[in-house]
Design an enzyme around this catalytic site. Structure first.
Site, PDB file in Angstrom:
ATOM      1  N   GLU A 182       0.801  -1.217   0.000  1.00 43.34           N
ATOM      2  CA  GLU A 182       0.000   0.000   0.000  1.00 43.34           C
ATOM      3  C   GLU A 182       0.832   1.265   0.000  1.00 43.34           C
ATOM      4  O   GLU A 182       1.983   1.286   0.420  1.00 43.34           O
ATOM      5  CB  GLU A 182      -0.974  -0.017   1.169  1.00 43.34           C
ATOM      6  CG  GLU A 182      -0.305  -0.180   2.505  1.00 43.34           C
ATOM      7  CD  GLU A 182      -1.329  -0.424   3.617  1.00 43.34           C
ATOM      8  OE1 GLU A 182      -1.899  -1.532   3.652  1.00 43.34           O
ATOM      9  OE2 GLU A 182      -1.541   0.477   4.425  1.00 43.34           O
ATOM     10  N   CYS A 232       3.449   8.328   0.678  1.00 41.84           N
ATOM     11  CA  CYS A 232       4.167   7.445   1.583  1.00 41.84           C
ATOM     12  C   CYS A 232       4.201   6.073   0.901  1.00 41.84           C
ATOM     13  O   CYS A 232       3.154   5.505   0.616  1.00 41.84           O
ATOM     14  CB  CYS A 232       3.362   7.419   2.884  1.00 41.84           C
ATOM     15  SG  CYS A 232       3.830   6.152   4.021  1.00 41.84           S
ATOM     16  N   CYS A 274       6.943  -7.028   6.815  1.00 40.08           N
ATOM     17  CA  CYS A 274       8.170  -6.516   7.443  1.00 40.08           C
ATOM     18  C   CYS A 274       8.665  -7.536   8.459  1.00 40.08           C
ATOM     19  O   CYS A 274       7.877  -8.158   9.161  1.00 40.08           O
ATOM     20  CB  CYS A 274       7.901  -5.183   8.143  1.00 40.08           C
ATOM     21  SG  CYS A 274       9.408  -4.476   8.852  1.00 40.08           S
ATOM     22  N   CYS A 326       7.919  -4.719  15.048  1.00 39.68           N
ATOM     23  CA  CYS A 326       7.659  -3.747  16.120  1.00 39.68           C
ATOM     24  C   CYS A 326       6.257  -4.025  16.662  1.00 39.68           C
ATOM     25  O   CYS A 326       5.327  -4.289  15.899  1.00 39.68           O
ATOM     26  CB  CYS A 326       7.758  -2.324  15.581  1.00 39.68           C
ATOM     27  SG  CYS A 326       9.368  -1.991  14.856  1.00 39.68           S
ATOM     28  N   CYS A 328       2.959  -2.167  15.271  1.00 36.54           N
ATOM     29  CA  CYS A 328       2.840  -1.872  13.837  1.00 36.54           C
ATOM     30  C   CYS A 328       2.100  -2.977  13.080  1.00 36.54           C
ATOM     31  O   CYS A 328       2.390  -4.165  13.249  1.00 36.54           O
ATOM     32  CB  CYS A 328       4.239  -1.689  13.257  1.00 36.54           C
ATOM     33  SG  CYS A 328       4.234  -1.430  11.479  1.00 36.54           S
ATOM     34  N   CYS A 385       0.455   2.747   7.983  1.00 38.17           N
ATOM     35  CA  CYS A 385       0.690   1.816   6.886  1.00 38.17           C
ATOM     36  C   CYS A 385       0.621   0.366   7.335  1.00 38.17           C
ATOM     37  O   CYS A 385       0.956   0.031   8.440  1.00 38.17           O
ATOM     38  CB  CYS A 385       2.033   2.111   6.248  1.00 38.17           C
ATOM     39  SG  CYS A 385       1.868   3.420   5.058  1.00 38.17           S
TER      40      CYS A 385
HETATM   41  N1  SAH Z   1      10.219   0.489   8.744  1.00 41.80           N
HETATM   42  C1  SAH Z   1      10.429   1.882   8.707  1.00 41.80           C
HETATM   43  C2  SAH Z   1       9.500   2.627   7.783  1.00 41.80           C
HETATM   44  C3  SAH Z   1       8.074   2.194   7.787  1.00 41.80           C
HETATM   45  S1  SAH Z   1       7.161   2.535   9.231  1.00 41.80           S
HETATM   46  C4  SAH Z   1      10.385   2.464  10.102  1.00 41.80           C
HETATM   47  O1  SAH Z   1      10.021   1.757  11.013  1.00 41.80           O
HETATM   48  O2  SAH Z   1      10.767   3.619  10.252  1.00 41.80           O
HETATM   49  C5  SAH Z   1       6.915   4.278   9.102  1.00 41.80           C
HETATM   50  C6  SAH Z   1       6.555   4.950  10.397  1.00 41.80           C
HETATM   51  O3  SAH Z   1       5.219   4.605  10.792  1.00 41.80           O
HETATM   52  C7  SAH Z   1       7.466   4.530  11.533  1.00 41.80           C
HETATM   53  O4  SAH Z   1       7.898   5.633  12.290  1.00 41.80           O
HETATM   54  C8  SAH Z   1       6.553   3.634  12.320  1.00 41.80           C
HETATM   55  O5  SAH Z   1       6.990   3.481  13.612  1.00 41.80           O
HETATM   56  C9  SAH Z   1       5.222   4.344  12.167  1.00 41.80           C
HETATM   57  N2  SAH Z   1       4.060   3.547  12.591  1.00 41.80           N
HETATM   58  C10 SAH Z   1       3.901   2.216  12.510  1.00 41.80           C
HETATM   59  N3  SAH Z   1       2.713   1.853  13.023  1.00 41.80           N
HETATM   60  C11 SAH Z   1       2.113   2.991  13.457  1.00 41.80           C
HETATM   61  C12 SAH Z   1       0.870   3.270  14.104  1.00 41.80           C
HETATM   62  N4  SAH Z   1       0.020   2.300  14.378  1.00 41.80           N
HETATM   63  N5  SAH Z   1       0.590   4.566  14.396  1.00 41.80           N
HETATM   64  C13 SAH Z   1       1.446   5.561  14.086  1.00 41.80           C
HETATM   65  N6  SAH Z   1       2.623   5.359  13.466  1.00 41.80           N
HETATM   66  C14 SAH Z   1       2.960   4.082  13.158  1.00 41.80           C
HETATM   67 FE1  SF4 Z   2       8.661  -2.801  10.221  1.00 37.42          FE
HETATM   68 FE2  SF4 Z   2       6.581  -1.473  11.194  1.00 37.42          FE
HETATM   69 FE3  SF4 Z   2       8.779  -1.749  12.654  1.00 37.42          FE
HETATM   70 FE4  SF4 Z   2       8.827  -0.122  10.502  1.00 37.42          FE
HETATM   71  S1  SF4 Z   2       7.586   0.154  12.351  1.00 37.42           S
HETATM   72  S2  SF4 Z   2      10.364  -1.679  11.098  1.00 37.42           S
HETATM   73  S3  SF4 Z   2       7.424  -1.264   9.139  1.00 37.42           S
HETATM   74  S4  SF4 Z   2       7.424  -3.441  11.969  1.00 37.42           S
END
Ligand code: SAH
Ligand code: SF4
Length: 369
Positions: free
Chosen positions: A104, A125, A132, A136, A139, A353
């Site tokens: 997406e 974005c 992934c 985390c 996420c 995302c």
């Molecule tokens: N993997 C990379 C880029 C993709 S995530 C990273 O982690 O930076 C992009 C951003 O979206 C990151 O800062 C991530 O922590 C944030 N993100 C992920 N899930 C989220 C959520 N549920 N609410 C707000 N931000 C979120």
């Molecule tokens: Fe992967 Fe989501 Fe962590 Fe970014 S925030 S590294 S997309 S699991």
């Protein structure tokens, strides 16, 4: 395969996609086909300016050469499977790739400057991986694990497909969609070169931001690349204890290792770093964390983007109250840290995302008896 320079490039179905190649590689390629060098310029013009959908539409190339290209190279297109949101709001695009994978992109309308760009920019974005591997805890992208890296053309094509769909030019790119960009380093750099090149989509390096969860060695590698792109670090915790609870990568590269890589990065670049910091109630929103965050930001002269957490279906986390968010922000500002608090535009359409894909996959699974 007549072209030696392109053999390193990621192959798909045994064939390299023409849109994964740099101009210099295309120049070598056309020479290997016995064609004059200007044919390479003609090809990139068909790909990125006129944006045709097949070799056969490149009508100023000899017919036989078009057939040779079609035989040797893939020319894929990614299909938009679903769109959520209306014009003037945040819109989400779900793509189905040629192998059926879902990814997406999110199109964010003009908003206050977040990554140093002017406020009147249309930002997209984009994703760099299917799923992934970094898991985390907060996420959606990591919930179903990792499937594969995107190829350079699949990364670039998200921009082209969205521009085609909305009939607007995108002028700001953030690599904050699904996946960890620095874990797909070579394809990311290839894609950025195409996005940045005047012969490609022509978006200035200062309008391209890569976000990483903190892959310290790759941050150093990126520092050595001659690109002046912006870098955002997903910090989300200002001590090892707090960060380690929600980001498993912190066990591999702890805060000091990450910050030392950031020191190196800023020693090589003109751009300021940004720390992304999601505010999650009761997890990382204490005053102590704010004070530590201000300290790290000062060390690196970094800006801080505070992002109230977007709830993810099936996960227990939530955002702190507005008051608590403002307190966190004011602690940073009192300590001289440049900080913004993002008032999420796409909260109601699950803008974080990974969520649209997850929801669609769950619906598809539910539909299959
Ligand atoms: N993997 C990379 C880029 C993709 S995530 C990273 O982690 O930076 C992009 C951003 O979206 C990151 O800062 C991530 O922590 C944030 N993100 C992920 N899930 C989220 C959520 N549920 N609410 C707000 N931000 C979120
Ligand atoms: Fe992967 Fe989501 Fe962590 Fe970014 S925030 S590294 S997309 S699991």
């Amino acid at each position: 395969m007549p072209c030696s320079a392109v053999t390193l490039c990621v192959k798909k179905n045994g064939k390299i996609d023409i849109k994964s190649l740099q101009l210099a590689e295309l120049e070598e390629l056309v020479r290997d086909f016995g064609q004059p060098q200007y044919r390479a310029r003609q090809i990139v013009e068909w790909l990125y300016q006129k944006r045709v959908g097949a070799f056969d539409e490149m009508t100023d190339l000899p017919r036989e050469f078009r057939a040779q290209l079609a035989e040797q190279f893939a020319f894929s297109k990614i299909d938009i499977a679903r769109v959520l949101g209306a014009p003037d709001t945040t819109r989400k695009f779900l793509f189905r790739l040629s192998d059926g994978s879902l990814i997406e992109s999110v199109l964010i309308p003009a908003s206050p400057a977040l990554y140093g760009s002017r406020s009147d920019r249309r930002t997209i974005c984009i994703s760099t991986q299917v799923g992934c591997a970094y898991g985390c805890k907060f996420c959606a992208s990591g919930l179903e694990g990792f499937s594969r890296n995107l190829t350079p053309n699949e990364i670039v094509e998200q921009i082209i497909a969205v521009e085609r769909e909305v009939c607007e030019k995108i002028d700001n790119i953030v690599f904050m969609g699904m996946g960890e960009p620095l874990a797909n380093f070579d394809n990311l750099i290839r894609a950025i070169r195409i996005i940045n090149a005047p012969w490609g989509t022509g978006i200035g390096a200062r309008h391209i931001t890569v976000s990483t969860s903190g892959l310290a060695p790759q941050i150093r590698k990126l520092a050595d690349e001659p690109l002046q792109i912006r870098l955002a670090i997903s910090l989300h915790g200002a001590s090892d204890e707090v960060r380690g609870q929600i980001m498993p990568i912190n066990r591999r590269y702890n805060l000091e290792t990450l910050l030392a890589a950031c020191d190196y990065y800023i020693s090589r670049k003109k751009q300021r770093l940004t720390f992304e910091y999601i505010l999650i109630a009761g997890v990382n929103d204490s005053e102590e964390q704010a004070r530590l965050l201000a300290k790290h930001a000062r060390r690196l002269s970094a800006k801080v983007n505070l992002i109230p957490y977007n709830t993810v279906h099936g996960l227990p986390w939530s955002r702190p109250s507005q008051d608590r968010q403002e307190t966190f922000l004011s602690i940073l500002r009192e300590r001289g840290t440049a900080a913004t608090l993002r008032r999420e535009k796409g909260h109601d359409i699950d803008a974080a995302c990974g969520q649209l894909r997850l929801q669609t996959e769950r619906e598809l699974k539910a539909a299959i008896p």
